[in-house]
Enzyme design. Sequence first.
Site, PDB file in Angstrom:
ATOM      1  N   ARG A   9      -1.710  -0.327  -7.509  1.00 27.59           N
ATOM      2  CA  ARG A   9      -1.636   0.590  -8.651  1.00 27.59           C
ATOM      3  C   ARG A   9      -0.203   0.702  -9.183  1.00 27.59           C
ATOM      4  O   ARG A   9       0.736   0.272  -8.530  1.00 27.59           O
ATOM      5  CB  ARG A   9      -2.078   1.993  -8.208  1.00 27.59           C
ATOM      6  CG  ARG A   9      -3.495   2.021  -7.688  1.00 27.59           C
ATOM      7  CD  ARG A   9      -3.781   3.276  -6.889  1.00 27.59           C
ATOM      8  NE  ARG A   9      -3.244   3.188  -5.533  1.00 27.59           N
ATOM      9  CZ  ARG A   9      -3.526   4.027  -4.549  1.00 27.59           C
ATOM     10  NH1 ARG A   9      -4.339   5.037  -4.761  1.00 27.59           N
ATOM     11  NH2 ARG A   9      -3.009   3.884  -3.344  1.00 27.59           N
ATOM     12  N   GLY A  51       0.835  -1.203   0.000  1.00 29.33           N
ATOM     13  CA  GLY A  51       0.000   0.000   0.000  1.00 29.33           C
ATOM     14  C   GLY A  51       0.868   1.250   0.000  1.00 29.33           C
ATOM     15  O   GLY A  51       0.529   2.268   0.610  1.00 29.33           O
ATOM     16  N   TYR A  77     -14.964   0.905   8.986  1.00 25.70           N
ATOM     17  CA  TYR A  77     -13.520   1.158   9.077  1.00 25.70           C
ATOM     18  C   TYR A  77     -13.053   1.013  10.530  1.00 25.70           C
ATOM     19  O   TYR A  77     -12.067   0.322  10.822  1.00 25.70           O
ATOM     20  CB  TYR A  77     -13.242   2.569   8.547  1.00 25.70           C
ATOM     21  CG  TYR A  77     -11.819   3.038   8.633  1.00 25.70           C
ATOM     22  CD1 TYR A  77     -10.804   2.390   7.946  1.00 25.70           C
ATOM     23  CD2 TYR A  77     -11.484   4.164   9.389  1.00 25.70           C
ATOM     24  CE1 TYR A  77      -9.498   2.841   8.014  1.00 25.70           C
ATOM     25  CE2 TYR A  77     -10.188   4.629   9.451  1.00 25.70           C
ATOM     26  CZ  TYR A  77      -9.192   3.960   8.773  1.00 25.70           C
ATOM     27  OH  TYR A  77      -7.909   4.412   8.841  1.00 25.70           O
ATOM     28  N   GLY A 131      -0.353   5.046  -1.133  1.00 26.55           N
ATOM     29  CA  GLY A 131      -1.360   5.831  -0.422  1.00 26.55           C
ATOM     30  C   GLY A 131      -0.762   7.028   0.297  1.00 26.55           C
ATOM     31  O   GLY A 131       0.429   7.316   0.174  1.00 26.55           O
TER      32      GLY A 131
HETATM   33  N1  SER Z   1      -8.146   9.777   8.300  1.00 30.78           N
HETATM   34  C1  SER Z   1      -8.976   8.629   8.562  1.00 30.78           C
HETATM   35  C2  SER Z   1     -10.331   8.805   8.041  1.00 30.78           C
HETATM   36  O1  SER Z   1     -10.795   9.924   8.047  1.00 30.78           O
HETATM   37  C3  SER Z   1      -9.030   8.360  10.041  1.00 30.78           C
HETATM   38  O2  SER Z   1      -8.138   7.360  10.333  1.00 30.78           O
HETATM   39  O3  SER Z   1     -10.958   7.864   7.672  1.00 30.78           O
END
Ligand code: SER
Length: 315
Positions: free
Chosen positions: A38, A10, A144, A13
């Site tokens: 990518r 990753g 998440y 990113g």
């Molecule tokens: N920056 C992240 C988000 O906004 C938080 O870990 O999802």
Amino acid sequence: MKKDKILIVGAGGQIGVELTLALRNAYGADNVVATDIREAHPLLKDSGPYAMLNAMDAAATLELIKKEGITQVYLLAALLSATGEKEPKRAWEINMQGLLQLLDIGVQEKLSKIYWPSSIAVFGSTTPHQNTPQETVIEPRTVYGISKYAGELWCQYYHQRWGLDVRSLRYPGLISWKSAPGGGTTDYAVEIYHEALKHKKYTCFLKEDTYLPMMYMDDAIRGTIELVDAPADQIKTRMAYNLSAMSFSPREIADSIRVHIPEFTIDYAPDFRQQIADGWPDSIDDTAAREHWNWKPRFDLAAMTTDMLRNLSRM
Ligand code: SER
């Protein structure tokens, strides 16, 4: 020059680009293999070895680890909070499968260290919002956050059960100029600088008084490397460490930009990300990181704004 051969999964990113560059400095470019699903990010193209890799492909990951003689892995591939809410199952799969596979590979291949990032998203509305402690009520409300909290527990489990040296940080919102964020709730704090320079105005997707914990990327990268470098007996939690630098609202970041661009204006059109932000802490208590491995941030809001505007205006 430090020893170890590092794999970054990753690497294209927001964190990956800068972490790869910093690790290539510390370990030597040839000792840091950057990968992403990518094509190489322009800053990574000619700065060291690069391969395309899907974080969910365990066989390809293992093959690369063996072929390159990798000893440490940083797994950064993830779907963030806002994107995750649009595709919850996919976010769970991407955020969990890559980690679980890597933990197994870590035991099997006797990797010396694994780094995997967590987030302030592990906290939910039942957590105290001011100076959120390291250990507290944790009931994440986004997919998440759920995946990050579950991942922390898995990291701790593999450490206890197999002695795997996995380390983690609960990053706040990260602000950077070299690489762009993607799909987070805190992304407004990056977009606002770009728009301030380009259009002198910005429409924010959060309300003006929404406080969130934030950090400049320089501090986040240094903190990550300091955590990974710390002697194992200083790492006293194998869940992720709270990490803090500053806390501000959209109104306050706009004020800090107006110091440099007086004509800058901001308005507000909150969307679904407001609800995500409302569930997260306003500020974080990172005493454990400060006491255990001497964490200390360097950038506050004013210093970050100066640095962001200076660097972005040169691009
Ligand atoms: N920056 C992240 C988000 O906004 C938080 O870990 O999802």
